[in-house]
Design an enzyme around this catalytic site. Sequence first.
Site, PDB file in Angstrom:
ATOM      1  N   ASP A  65      31.870  27.530  26.110  1.00 62.40           N
ATOM      2  CA  ASP A  65      33.326  28.024  26.478  1.00 62.40           C
ATOM      3  C   ASP A  65      33.475  29.422  26.522  1.00 62.40           C
ATOM      4  O   ASP A  65      33.234  30.111  25.331  1.00 62.40           O
ATOM      5  CB  ASP A  65      34.417  27.484  25.688  1.00 62.40           C
ATOM      6  CG  ASP A  65      35.898  27.873  26.271  1.00 62.40           C
ATOM      7  OD1 ASP A  65      35.936  28.831  26.812  1.00 62.40           O
ATOM      8  OD2 ASP A  65      36.709  27.119  25.519  1.00 62.40           O
ATOM      9  N   ASN A  92      30.133  33.791  36.590  1.00 59.88           N
ATOM     10  CA  ASN A  92      30.916  33.057  37.599  1.00 59.88           C
ATOM     11  C   ASN A  92      31.979  32.231  37.115  1.00 59.88           C
ATOM     12  O   ASN A  92      32.858  31.968  38.017  1.00 59.88           O
ATOM     13  CB  ASN A  92      29.781  32.455  38.296  1.00 59.88           C
ATOM     14  CG  ASN A  92      30.558  31.418  39.546  1.00 59.88           C
ATOM     15  OD1 ASN A  92      30.953  31.686  40.418  1.00 59.88           O
ATOM     16  ND2 ASN A  92      30.462  30.037  38.875  1.00 59.88           N
ATOM     17  N   TYR A 159      46.606  35.005  39.560  1.00 56.43           N
ATOM     18  CA  TYR A 159      45.176  35.067  40.051  1.00 56.43           C
ATOM     19  C   TYR A 159      44.717  36.379  40.482  1.00 56.43           C
ATOM     20  O   TYR A 159      43.574  36.899  40.060  1.00 56.43           O
ATOM     21  CB  TYR A 159      44.886  34.060  41.052  1.00 56.43           C
ATOM     22  CG  TYR A 159      43.400  33.911  41.443  1.00 56.43           C
ATOM     23  CD1 TYR A 159      42.313  33.289  40.737  1.00 56.43           C
ATOM     24  CD2 TYR A 159      42.798  34.463  42.572  1.00 56.43           C
ATOM     25  CE1 TYR A 159      40.998  33.283  41.096  1.00 56.43           C
ATOM     26  CE2 TYR A 159      41.619  34.397  43.280  1.00 56.43           C
ATOM     27  CZ  TYR A 159      40.701  33.462  42.333  1.00 56.43           C
ATOM     28  OH  TYR A 159      39.364  33.597  42.662  1.00 56.43           O
ATOM     29  N   LYS A 163      41.735  38.691  38.574  1.00 57.07           N
ATOM     30  CA  LYS A 163      40.505  39.023  39.506  1.00 57.07           C
ATOM     31  C   LYS A 163      40.383  40.866  39.538  1.00 57.07           C
ATOM     32  O   LYS A 163      39.429  41.374  39.743  1.00 57.07           O
ATOM     33  CB  LYS A 163      40.259  38.207  40.669  1.00 57.07           C
ATOM     34  CG  LYS A 163      39.959  36.946  40.751  1.00 57.07           C
ATOM     35  CD  LYS A 163      38.828  36.701  39.768  1.00 57.07           C
ATOM     36  CE  LYS A 163      37.997  35.312  39.769  1.00 57.07           C
ATOM     37  NZ  LYS A 163      36.781  35.441  39.211  1.00 57.07           N
TER      38      LYS A 163
END
Length: 254
Positions: A65, A92, A159, A163
């Site tokens: 994790d 990723n 999101y 990012k």
Amino acid sequence: MTSQRFAGRTALVTGGGSGLGRAIALAFAAEGAAVAVAGRTPATLAETAAMIRAAGGTAEAIATDTTDAVRTTALVADTVGRLGALDVAVNNAGILRGGRPFADQNPDDWRALLETNVLGTVLAMQAQISHMRAHGGGAIVNVSSNIGAHTRLPGLAGYAASKAAVSALTRAAALDHIRDGVRINAVSPGASDTAMSLRPGEGPTERAARMKEQSPLGRVSSTAEVAAAVLYLASADAASVVGTDLVVDGGASA
């Protein structure tokens, strides 16, 4: 004949159990790397590792994790212990939450996005850099997104923020550690041929019709196309590429 740019090298891919992570892991193995695939789901990690071994490659599946600092440090140690080195790392692992306007996105979604996409990348990079700078250097590629630093979409504020942070962290860490021999870059995919790019109730056929109208390229990127960008940045071909954020989105953010 397939290039063997990574023969004798070891690559670690987080989020390697499916989608882009699996495609990236398979691509490294096809070019000669021994690959550690890491993530939260042992069954899918084992499938990726089995696919690599069936093709004649070397792979280890390691459940972890990345939001846990102790486990990210252990992940690097396990990779080195099982495969002998850590030359390349691809961060990723990530999640997508959204569908609500900014003011209506709930705190649980924000926490999950920031913990997995931002903190997870930070902790993974710290563990990887600590090892690499003490063992001759290496290359790190973070998987960001075209949604964030490059473009925005309604309903995806959390999101996009997470990012955008990955893109900024990549550049900052690259400057801090290139003199340590650790070369850090990012790839920012747009919609690709994975389940994450499907809208609720949508299948690949409906997505293809939508992308024909929405994307300048007229289609989603294949996972192999995104993987190729990752491998380029991790390879000696990109030896002077430092702190870049390579967008692979068919022109969506152009």
